[in-house]
Scaffold this active site. Structure first.
Site, PDB file in Angstrom:
ATOM      1  N   CYS A  89       0.855  -1.186   0.000  1.00  0.00           N
ATOM      2  CA  CYS A  89       0.000   0.000   0.000  1.00  0.00           C
ATOM      3  C   CYS A  89       0.891   1.236   0.000  1.00  0.00           C
ATOM      4  O   CYS A  89       1.867   1.295   0.746  1.00  0.00           O
ATOM      5  CB  CYS A  89      -0.885  -0.011   1.239  1.00  0.00           C
ATOM      6  SG  CYS A  89      -1.987   1.407   1.353  1.00  0.00           S
ATOM      7  N   HIS A 131      -8.818  -3.697  -2.764  1.00  0.00           N
ATOM      8  CA  HIS A 131      -7.928  -2.894  -1.907  1.00  0.00           C
ATOM      9  C   HIS A 131      -8.349  -1.420  -1.910  1.00  0.00           C
ATOM     10  O   HIS A 131      -8.478  -0.797  -0.850  1.00  0.00           O
ATOM     11  CB  HIS A 131      -6.488  -3.064  -2.406  1.00  0.00           C
ATOM     12  CG  HIS A 131      -5.446  -2.304  -1.647  1.00  0.00           C
ATOM     13  ND1 HIS A 131      -4.396  -2.921  -0.992  1.00  0.00           N
ATOM     14  CD2 HIS A 131      -5.274  -0.972  -1.424  1.00  0.00           C
ATOM     15  CE1 HIS A 131      -3.641  -1.990  -0.406  1.00  0.00           C
ATOM     16  NE2 HIS A 131      -4.149  -0.797  -0.664  1.00  0.00           N
ATOM     17  N   GLU A 132      -8.579  -0.887  -3.107  1.00  0.00           N
ATOM     18  CA  GLU A 132      -8.885   0.552  -3.213  1.00  0.00           C
ATOM     19  C   GLU A 132     -10.288   0.861  -2.675  1.00  0.00           C
ATOM     20  O   GLU A 132     -10.501   1.903  -2.068  1.00  0.00           O
ATOM     21  CB  GLU A 132      -8.740   1.023  -4.663  1.00  0.00           C
ATOM     22  CG  GLU A 132      -7.347   0.825  -5.266  1.00  0.00           C
ATOM     23  CD  GLU A 132      -6.213   1.318  -4.395  1.00  0.00           C
ATOM     24  OE1 GLU A 132      -6.400   2.279  -3.633  1.00  0.00           O
ATOM     25  OE2 GLU A 132      -5.118   0.725  -4.444  1.00  0.00           O
ATOM     26  N   HIS A 135     -10.219   1.270   0.973  1.00  0.00           N
ATOM     27  CA  HIS A 135      -9.748   2.593   1.405  1.00  0.00           C
ATOM     28  C   HIS A 135     -10.923   3.562   1.582  1.00  0.00           C
ATOM     29  O   HIS A 135     -10.903   4.421   2.463  1.00  0.00           O
ATOM     30  CB  HIS A 135      -8.776   3.189   0.375  1.00  0.00           C
ATOM     31  CG  HIS A 135      -7.338   2.804   0.587  1.00  0.00           C
ATOM     32  ND1 HIS A 135      -6.638   3.107   1.737  1.00  0.00           N
ATOM     33  CD2 HIS A 135      -6.455   2.166  -0.222  1.00  0.00           C
ATOM     34  CE1 HIS A 135      -5.394   2.658   1.624  1.00  0.00           C
ATOM     35  NE2 HIS A 135      -5.253   2.071   0.443  1.00  0.00           N
TER      36      HIS A 135
HETATM   37 ZN   LIG Z   1      -3.569   1.132  -0.235  1.00  0.00          ZN
END
Ligand SMILES: [Zn+2]
Length: 183
Positions: A89, A131-132, A135
């Site tokens: 990340c 993953h995004e 966030h």
């Molecule tokens: Zn990340």
């Protein structure tokens, strides 16, 4: 080309839930372009708006040289197959760990011009999108590690020069089994 500073683990903005984009205006298009520039400059595979301090539901990604973005993503898991890959990340620089993800997801959302889009993602692209999107809900990949890797991540973050020796909270993934006493 505008590169924005990337917020690091411990910055409260990374733990906030981002809000949906309402205005598909020039400000949004500038944000998407800056996210792409910042991601490519940092050699990342994806970056989400909170990572540059903006609490909007937007991310960019790059795979095999192709850059894309999604505004207001809605991610649906396809099937129940999983994958484990080494993941990193930009907000936790230099510290990759094995992370479990769904193998396949379908994402619907909008382009920066407000046009609906849909991405059928499998494998690496699925990892990036999961993953995004995390966030945007204040979830970091270290939250999703198994207990052993989570402990290693905590130690590594504490030892990392950029963290100043402070380890802010790693959270249990919402999908992790509850283990009394593990945290
Ligand atoms: Zn990340």
């Amino acid at each position: 080309m505008a590169i924005r500073p990337i917020r690091l683990f411990g910055d409260p903005v990374l733990r906030q839930r981002s809000v949906p984009v309402v205005d598909f205006d020039k400000e949004l298009r500038d944000l998407v372009r800056d996210l792409s520039d910042t991601m490519l400059d940092a050699n990342g595979r994806g970056i989400a708006a909170p990572q540059v301090g903006v609490g909007l539901r937007v991310f960019t990604y790059v795979l095999d040289g192709e850059v894309g973005h999604v505004v207001n993503p809605l991610v649906e898991v396809v099937g129940d197959e999983e994958q484990v890959n080494q993941e990193g990340c930009l907000s936790i620089p230099g510290l990759p760990f094995d992370c479990r993800r769904h193998l396949q997801v379908v994402t619907s959302g909008f382009s920066m011009h407000g046009e609906p889009l849909r991405i059928d993602a499998h494998g690496q692209l699925s990892v990036i999108i999961e993953h995004e999107t995390d966030h945007l809900d204040g979830i970091l990949f270290v939250d999703r590690l198994d207990p052993q890797n989570r402990a290693a991540a905590e130690a590594a973050i504490r030892a990392a020069e950029w963290s100043g020796g402070v380890v802010p909270e790693i959270r249990l993934s919402p999908h992790a089994p509850l283990r009394p006493g593990s945290r």
